[in-house]
Design a protein around this motif. Structure first.
Motif, short mmCIF file in Angstrom:
data_model
loop_
_atom_site.label_atom_id
_atom_site.label_comp_id
_atom_site.label_asym_id
_atom_site.label_seq_id
_atom_site.Cartn_x
_atom_site.Cartn_y
_atom_site.Cartn_z
N LEU A 167 -5.50 -2.58 7.32
CA LEU A 167 -5.58 -1.13 7.52
C LEU A 167 -4.12 -0.73 7.86
O LEU A 167 -3.52 -1.19 8.58
N ILE A 187 -4.51 6.90 4.88
CA ILE A 187 -5.02 5.51 5.47
C ILE A 187 -5.48 4.93 4.24
O ILE A 187 -6.10 5.24 3.52
N GLY A 211 -9.73 -7.88 6.76
CA GLY A 211 -9.67 -6.28 6.62
C GLY A 211 -8.21 -5.98 6.72
O GLY A 211 -7.48 -6.44 7.67
N ALA A 238 -11.51 3.11 10.21
CA ALA A 238 -10.51 3.93 9.65
C ALA A 238 -10.93 5.31 9.62
O ALA A 238 -10.49 6.42 9.92
N ALA A 262 -13.49 -2.62 8.60
CA ALA A 262 -12.15 -1.79 8.56
C ALA A 262 -12.19 -0.39 8.21
O ALA A 262 -11.61 0.46 8.84
N THR A 263 -12.85 -0.34 7.15
CA THR A 263 -13.17 1.22 6.49
C THR A 263 -13.99 2.01 7.63
O THR A 263 -13.63 3.12 7.78
N THR A 317 -7.10 1.08 3.45
CA THR A 317 -7.66 -0.07 4.02
C THR A 317 -8.43 -0.61 3.07
O THR A 317 -8.42 -0.61 1.81
N ILE A 374 -9.71 3.20 -0.03
CA ILE A 374 -10.24 1.59 -0.01
C ILE A 374 -9.69 0.97 -1.14
O ILE A 374 -9.67 1.40 -2.38
N THR A 423 0.76 -1.22 -0.02
CA THR A 423 -0.07 0.10 -0.21
C THR A 423 0.74 1.10 -0.08
O THR A 423 0.47 2.30 -0.17
N GLY A 425 -13.25 -5.91 5.00
CA GLY A 425 -12.89 -4.63 4.46
C GLY A 425 -14.05 -3.52 4.80
O GLY A 425 -13.71 -2.38 5.08
N SER A 482 -4.16 -6.81 11.29
CA SER A 482 -5.55 -7.22 10.35
C SER A 482 -6.86 -6.87 11.13
O SER A 482 -6.85 -6.70 12.24
N SER A 536 1.24 -1.03 9.25
CA SER A 536 0.03 -1.63 9.01
C SER A 536 -0.24 -2.47 10.44
O SER A 536 0.57 -2.62 11.14
#
Lengths: 483, 448, 119
Positions: B280, B258, B278, B144, B140-141, B260, B239, B125, B137, B133, B130
């Motif tokens: 991040l 960020i 997920g 964020a 995790a968003t 994610t 994302i 990324t 997704g 985990s 990071s």
């Protein structure tokens, strides 16, 4: 010798996997994607297949695991993970289906989920269940969102949640994520909720009570019925943290105790593997008056077909992009199917028997702050070893040298130098005897030569680690070294 | 019935005697009689292992797998090739039957694997660090976004309408309760016009949330939109599809604060939606806002390298009601899954998976362009997913499914204005033959 | 030197007080790994939460014992948070506050009163 990092094993040009050759005519990505969005540099290791297999196999051997030995972590319910469940989770009909396939093509999956919902409702005495939350913490959050939605719908002005001082740390963290203030209630000398303290804190703005029963001391709170009535008297809701359900299956049910909302940890009670920290699953069950608030989507059967619906307007909305950690749910379904109604009750019976057997013997060596029959776990205090300069942490580390995992330590917070032991039903008397012998030997060592404990562990792949430096100069990314 | 309880009746008697009670019922005596279950649980009796397996296999057979049908579905989960090695390692009991690495001296395998995971995700990324985990997704968003509102002490978040609709629903349920105001930025031509962001962003904005490539497969101008966020003191949350990053520039090099997203494309089976992974990652100023676990490298008292959970004081079990998140697990086994995948594929393999997915999706587009009555409603650059439009889409998708092709996701599920729009994904796993069959079948049904 | 029941000390020179945590607090926290400081120029009120002190095992809030303006923070702490453990009353100081009302110092605890609290 330490296992090198995967990056240090890398050699440019090596390949660990071969893809089928590209069989379509090629175009130049630069003609289709602006140059600034094309990747310039990618840092990744390059290894052969055999190197990858050996690296991770060697790493695996540095772990303690349930397949190797006893794992008496209190409140974690480290029971044996049946092997056949792994096979079930790998059936292509479960593992190789896309979450957005047409409903007609996933009827078996939906049927399984629907049956699992009804089993879990029956086990907990609840009316409806969502399987969506990915873990216990997400289940808690979901339960609290439901609580909030209920109060909003009823125009109740609620701002507080009551939590016993023996509660899990996650409970208050979940409360603040939905904006509820946490009010702690004291424990009484028997280890249950102090009823007088509770009454003094029971104001009309109390949204609910979050509690686990048996609690984190492993003790069943006999006043639970009255507790629930008190909370209901201010139109509060009673929330069951299902971390300790392994103690009571088939004996009593949260729904019958007066709970309105329940979350379960399938990775504890229902034997799905912990995987080194996840994935889990944290289904949430509710009584019928809260069903409308359950997360969308829901699974429904119209007499012919199973359908996924998102119609419910009162719903708190989804907490995950899918129906849940599906393959974890498959394993739990397999477990319930094999054990059946008598098997589940036997599980709790033996979990409680094992815990009491250990408690009776160990209380002769370690301090037992609450001396009454426990349920699936009990809490000892290492405080009496303080006179030899030994802490509970030292006992925990010394246990590693004996090939056992340590109990949960320094929790619950209301017991000083706590050691929380949960044997589960899948351990034999022989294993429990060996473990207790080790704990007794360690107590003797503390008296005779405390230095052994303070130096422990010595037989593990590494010894005590420097956590202060780790946190002061975090080295958490191979590619960006700390200054 | 199968039995995972080892104690024999004799041993039970010995144990009861040691405790000083006659029967096990005595151990449950403090449960008030009115709360005791009076009858057996109303679920079936237990069965043997083989009988249980028969029942589950029958249920599994009622589903059509992506081995039986050909899968062109995406929308956040992709049918990529999963190398055989991965599952063999995941099935090692030393990994999957271990608990969270609370005793690091006997958990170095899990801890080192997570350190490697963190490093690989950071690299992919383009970020400083990071975490270990998250669940998947969408949630995790949401985490964020909570990081961004805490860091900026602002409450307004711009979420692009081209973000996966399932994610937007989860964001709504998980973030609004924290008092966060979610503002939706509408799309035009399947993409976000930076001008629209300019109209809606202000000095109260905590973050912008944009997907790369977006839900329709289009590559958004995350560079320009991130810069607009920074001009207003807001953070840019991207994302990302991790496989796309084998071909597309790292969001970290385009201004993301960020990154994610969903780690499923990194060798995790489709699994009907989970368990997934997920991820991040963030830059250094956000280190102490990161939710979940983080593993750090350190030394033991003999000076030997080892790994520990670090920065734990941020976490729920210590901070309790002051914690930034209530998450107390990670998806360790899925993170391991992705780590093995990335190690095995390596630098060249990840690029090739991304490259082949890109090539095959673009081949499909060229072939589809020949079909009369089919159009491409959006014009932007894309990676491996695109939107097509044709009459009677739902009916035709149904027919194709019956003939063994999962041909795409009807977008009117999510956008009432996108009737007859279908989202199609192509991975490196699709062969030219499968793509040609898709085109023939679809052409035949549209014009037949 | 004056103290607070939140285990902080304050030392007034002119109209500026230097503030840190006490030896007792540093011991209770264990190895300090990070201190989140207020910004120079921030106005702070007595009792306000102005930062956090993080150790390996816990986090506690940092309170302003006095009202005024932050005129300095100990920048060495960022690279070497261990100073808080090694020398809490000296090199491990945290912030300097220019007091709006130096008389507020009188409300803080004396050494003897503070010692009584710790016992």
């Amino acid at each position: 010798m330490a296992e090198p990092l995967i990056f240090d094993l890398s050699k440019d040009g090596r390949r660990g996997y071969t893809l089928p050759e590209l069989d379509v005519p090629e175009v130049d990505p630069a003609d289709h994607i602006p140059a600034r969005f094309l990747r310039k540099e990618l840092n990744m290791p390059s290894l052969s297949e055999v190197e990858v297999v050996r690296h991770f196999t060697r790493l695996s051997r540095l772990n303690h695991s349930l397949d190797v030995g006893f794992y008496p972590l209190g409140s974690c319910t480290m029971k044996y993970n049946p092997k056949v469940n792994e096979d079930m989770a790998r059936l292509p009909g479960f593992a190789h289906i896309h979450p957005l396939q047409p409903e007609d093509t996933v009827q078996g999956a939906l049927k399984m989920l629907s049956k699992l919902e009804s089993y879990l409702c029956e086990i907990t005495g609840m009316d409806s269940m969502t399987l969506q939350p990915a873990a216990g913490a997400q289940g808690e959050l979901t339960g609290l969102l439901i609580m909030q939605a209920y109060h909003r719908k009823n125009n109740n002005h609620k701002t507080k949640i009551i939590i016993p001082d023996s509660g899990h740390g996650t409970n208050p963290a979940s409360c603040s994520m939905v904006g509820y203030e946490v009010v702690n209630v004291k424990s009484d000398p028997r280890g249950g909720v102090d009823m007088e303290d509770l009454k003094s804190k029971l104001t009309p703005d109390v949204a609910g009570l979050m509690i686990t029963n048996p609690n984190t001391l492993g003790l069943f709170d006999e006043n639970i019925g009255e507790l629930a009535n008190l909370i209901h008297s201010v139109d509060g809701l009673v929330y069951y943290d299902g971390a300790n359900l392994n103690a009571i299956m088939g004996w009593t049910r949260p729904g019958d105790m007066g709970f309105d909302i329940v979350h379960l940890n399938l990775h504890k009670t229902f034997s799905t593997p912990h995987g080194g920290g996840g994935p889990g699953a944290g289904p949430v069950g509710v009584k019928s008056h809260l069903e409308a608030y359950l997360p969308n989507p829901r699974i429904q059967f119209d007499g012919k077909k199973y359908k996924v619906t998102t119609k419910c307007r009162e719903s708190v909305g989804p907490v995950l992009a899918s129906l849940g950690n599906f393959l974890v749910l498959v394993r739990a379904f397999a477990y319930i199917t094999v054990n059946g109604r008598e098997g589940l009750k036997d599980i709790s019976t033996h979990a409680v028997l094992n815990a009491n057997y250990m408690m009776q013997r160990l209380k002769k060596t370690y301090k037992l702050p609450y001396d009454r029959f426990c349920k699936h776990e009990f809490v000892l205090s290492g405080k009496t070893l303080g006179e030899f300069g030994v802490k509970t942490l030292d006992v925990a580390k010394r246990l590693l040298d004996f090939g056992f995992h340590a109990p949960t330590v320094y929790f619950p917070l209301i017991v000083e130098e706590a050691m929380m032991i949960e044997p589960t039903e899948t351990e034999s008397k022989g294993t429990l005897d060996c473990f207790m012998e080790a704990l007794e030997m360690i107590a003797a060592e503390a008296k005779e030569n405390a230095e052994i404990l303070k130096q422990a562990p010595v037989k593990t792949p590494v010894r005590r680690l420097d956590e202060a430096t780790a946190a002061r100069k975090p080295d958490i990314n191979y590619y960006r070294k700390p200054e | 019935m199968a039995n995972y309880i080892p104690n024999t009746p004799d041993e039970v008697q010995e144990m009861l005697k040691a405790i000083g009670v006659k029967t096990v019922d005595d151990l449950f005596a403090e449960i008030p009689p009115e709360l005791k279950l009076q009858s057996e649980l109303n679920i079936p009796a237990g069965v043997s292992e083989v009988e249980m397996a028969r029942e589950l296999k029958a249920l599994a057979r009622e589903n059509t797998t992506v081995d039986e049908a050909v899968c062109f579905l995406g929308g956040g989960a992709y049918d990529h090739i999963v190398p055989a090695v991965i599952d063999h390692i995941l099935l090692r009991g030393d990994f999957f039957t271990a608990y969270t690495p609370y005793q690091p001296e006997v958990s170095q395998g899990t801890l080192q694997a997570i350190y490697e995971y963190q490093s690989l995700i950071s690299s992919l990324t383009g970020m400083d660090q990071s975490n270990a985990s998250m669940y998947e997704g969408a949630s995790a968003t949401a985490e964020a976004i909570n990081m961004a509102t805490a860091q900026t002490r602002r409450k307004r978040v711009l979420v692009m309408q081209t973000v996966n609709p399932e994610y937007r629903r989860v964001i709504n349920s998980l973030c609004q309760t924290m008092g966060t105001e979610i503002v939706s930025v509408p799309f035009e031509d399947g993409t976000i016009d930076p001008g629209k962001v300019g109209e809606l962003i202000n000095k109260e904005t905590a973050a912008i949330v944009i997907q790369y490539p977006n839900f329709f497969g289009t590559i958004e101008d995350i560079e320009r939109i991130s810069a607009m966020a920074h001009e207003n003191g807001a953070l840019a949350i991207v994302i990302a599809n991790p496989i796309a990053l084998g071909l597309l520039e790292a969001p970290g090099n385009l201004g993301a604060d960020i990154v994610t997203g969903e780690g499923q494309p990194l060798g995790i089976p489709l699994s009907f939606g989970g368990p997934y992974l997920g991820f991040l990652a963030a830059n250094k100023p956000l280190l102490r806002r990161m939710p979940g676990r983080i593993v750090g490298r350190t030394v033991d008292i003999d000076g030997k390298t080892g790994f520990v959970l670090t920065l734990q004081a941020r976490e729920q079990h210590i901070r309790r009601e002051k914690a930034s998140s209530n998450i107390c697990s990670n998806q360790a086994l899925m993170a391991l899954n992705a780590t093995i995948y990335m190690s095995l594929m390596g630098k060249d393999g990840i690029k090739e998976v991304a490259g082949q997915s890109f090539q095959k999706a673009h081949y499909l587009k060229r072939e589809l362009a020949e079909i009369k009555g089919l159009s491409f409603p959006f014009t932007g650059s894309f990676f491996n997913e695109l939107v097509i439009k044709f009459p009677n889409a739902r009916k035709i998708l149904g027919k194709m499914a019956k003939q063994g092709i999962f041909a795409g996701i009807p977008l009117d599920n999510y956008f009432s204005g996108l009737k007859d729009h279908v989202l199609v994904a192509v991975t490196e796993k699709r062969s030219k033959g499968e793509i040609d069959r898709y085109v023939d079948m679809l052409g035949g049904l549209i014009n037949g | 030197m004056k103290y607070t029941k939140e285990h902080e000390w304050a030392n007034l020179e002119g109209d500026t007080a230097t503030v840190g945590i006490t030896d007792y607090a540093a011991n209770q926290l264990g190895d300090v790994v990070f201190v989140e400081m207020p910004g120079v120029g921030d106005s702070v009120g007595k009792g306000d939460t102005i930062g956090t002190i993080e150790s390996v095992k816990t986090v506690s809030d940092l309170y302003s014992p006095l009202t005024g303006e932050i005129v300095a923070v100990n920048e060495e702490i960022e690279s070497n948070p261990g100073l808080v453990n090694e020398d809490p009353h000296g090199k491990g100081w945290l912030i300097k506050i220019k007091l709006s009302d130096p008389k507020e110092m009188d409300d803080l605890l004396s050494e003897a009163d503070y010692k009584a609290i710790c016992e």
